[in-house]
Design a protein around this motif. Structure first.
Motif, PDB file in Angstrom:
ATOM      1  N   GLU A   1       0.837  -1.206   0.000  1.00  0.00           N
ATOM      2  CA  GLU A   1       0.000   0.000   0.000  1.00  0.00           C
ATOM      3  C   GLU A   1       0.870   1.254   0.000  1.00  0.00           C
ATOM      4  O   GLU A   1       0.547   2.241  -0.671  1.00  0.00           O
TER       5      GLU A   1
ATOM      6  N   TYR B   1       0.966   4.206  -2.813  1.00  0.00           N
ATOM      7  CA  TYR B   1       0.801   5.614  -2.435  1.00  0.00           C
ATOM      8  C   TYR B   1       1.948   6.455  -3.003  1.00  0.00           C
ATOM      9  O   TYR B   1       1.730   7.557  -3.496  1.00  0.00           O
TER      10      TYR B   1
ATOM     11  N   LYS C   1      -2.265  12.320  -3.823  1.00  0.00           N
ATOM     12  CA  LYS C   1      -1.862  12.136  -2.420  1.00  0.00           C
ATOM     13  C   LYS C   1      -2.633  13.085  -1.513  1.00  0.00           C
ATOM     14  O   LYS C   1      -3.105  12.686  -0.446  1.00  0.00           O
TER      15      LYS C   1
ATOM     16  N   ALA D   1      -6.132  11.799  -1.150  1.00  0.00           N
ATOM     17  CA  ALA D   1      -6.158  10.596  -0.306  1.00  0.00           C
ATOM     18  C   ALA D   1      -6.058  10.991   1.169  1.00  0.00           C
ATOM     19  O   ALA D   1      -6.773  10.441   2.016  1.00  0.00           O
ATOM     20  N   ARG D   2      -5.191  11.948   1.505  1.00  0.00           N
ATOM     21  CA  ARG D   2      -5.056  12.410   2.896  1.00  0.00           C
ATOM     22  C   ARG D   2      -6.343  13.079   3.361  1.00  0.00           C
ATOM     23  O   ARG D   2      -6.828  12.822   4.459  1.00  0.00           O
TER      24      ARG D   2
ATOM     25  N   SER E   1      -9.399  12.672   2.203  1.00  0.00           N
ATOM     26  CA  SER E   1     -10.441  11.661   2.315  1.00  0.00           C
ATOM     27  C   SER E   1     -10.281  10.852   3.607  1.00  0.00           C
ATOM     28  O   SER E   1     -11.250  10.587   4.312  1.00  0.00           O
ATOM     29  N   SER E   2      -9.056  10.508   3.924  1.00  0.00           N
ATOM     30  CA  SER E   2      -8.772   9.759   5.144  1.00  0.00           C
ATOM     31  C   SER E   2      -9.141  10.578   6.381  1.00  0.00           C
ATOM     32  O   SER E   2      -9.757  10.069   7.319  1.00  0.00           O
ATOM     33  N   LEU E   3      -8.773  11.852   6.378  1.00  0.00           N
ATOM     34  CA  LEU E   3      -9.102  12.726   7.505  1.00  0.00           C
ATOM     35  C   LEU E   3     -10.610  12.844   7.685  1.00  0.00           C
ATOM     36  O   LEU E   3     -11.109  12.797   8.809  1.00  0.00           O
TER      37      LEU E   3
ATOM     38  N   ARG F   1     -12.949  10.679   6.827  1.00  0.00           N
ATOM     39  CA  ARG F   1     -13.464   9.403   7.359  1.00  0.00           C
ATOM     40  C   ARG F   1     -13.150   9.264   8.842  1.00  0.00           C
ATOM     41  O   ARG F   1     -14.001   8.876   9.627  1.00  0.00           O
ATOM     42  N   ASN F   2     -11.926   9.600   9.236  1.00  0.00           N
ATOM     43  CA  ASN F   2     -11.509   9.426  10.621  1.00  0.00           C
ATOM     44  C   ASN F   2     -12.128  10.449  11.551  1.00  0.00           C
ATOM     45  O   ASN F   2     -12.406  10.143  12.696  1.00  0.00           O
TER      46      ASN F   2
END
Length: 140
Positions: A109, A113, A121, A124-125, A127-129, A131-132
């Motif tokens: 993974e 990345y 990138k 992706a960061r 989107s991750s933030l 979700r979290n």
């Protein structure tokens, strides 16, 4: 109480300290970096304590944390940075540990990345933030 559970466990496995552990009075160290307002980072504090504690009582032990917060109860930027840096350090060590049975998946993974463009990138960061942050909001 945890002390009593430890004493019973030690007795059950035949450890010599089992008989006396229930009689020991715990001492809570007064550490200058103890927190009152930060209730979320206890795992990071625990890991740092395990990493730096060498059996020195109280004043001789320094784990590197700054004091928690301002008088208004806001966690200082410097301590937040320390905690975030340690969180990255510990999660990296766990994910890349030989003991992690999913290490090869993590490495693949990371390789994927690294091939992303700067814009990909960033997305992706973000989107991750997003979700979290939803998950963290559910915990509080």
């Amino acid at each position: 109480m945890q002390r009593d559970a430890l004493s019973v466990y030690l007795k059950n496995i035949g450890h010599s300290a089992g008989g006396v552990m229930g009689q020991v009075e715990p001492v809570r160290l007064e550490m200058p970096w103890r927190t009152k307002h930060n209730v979320i980072d206890c795992g990071v504090f625990l890991m740092r304590h395990m990493e730096t504690y060498k059996g020195v009582a109280g004043k001789g032990w320094e784990c590197g944390f700054l004091n928690e917060c301002t008088d208004a109860g806001e966690i200082t930027y410097k301590q937040r940075k320390e905690i975030d840096d340690l969180r990255h350090k510990y999660i990296t060590k766990m994910l890349l540990s030989d003991a992690n049975e999913y290490r090869s998946f993590v490495e693949s993974e990371v390789a994927k990345y690294k091939k992303l463009s700067a814009d990909e990138k960033k997305e992706a960061r973000s989107s991750s933030l997003r979700r979290n942050q939803g998950k963290i909001g559910q915990l509080t």
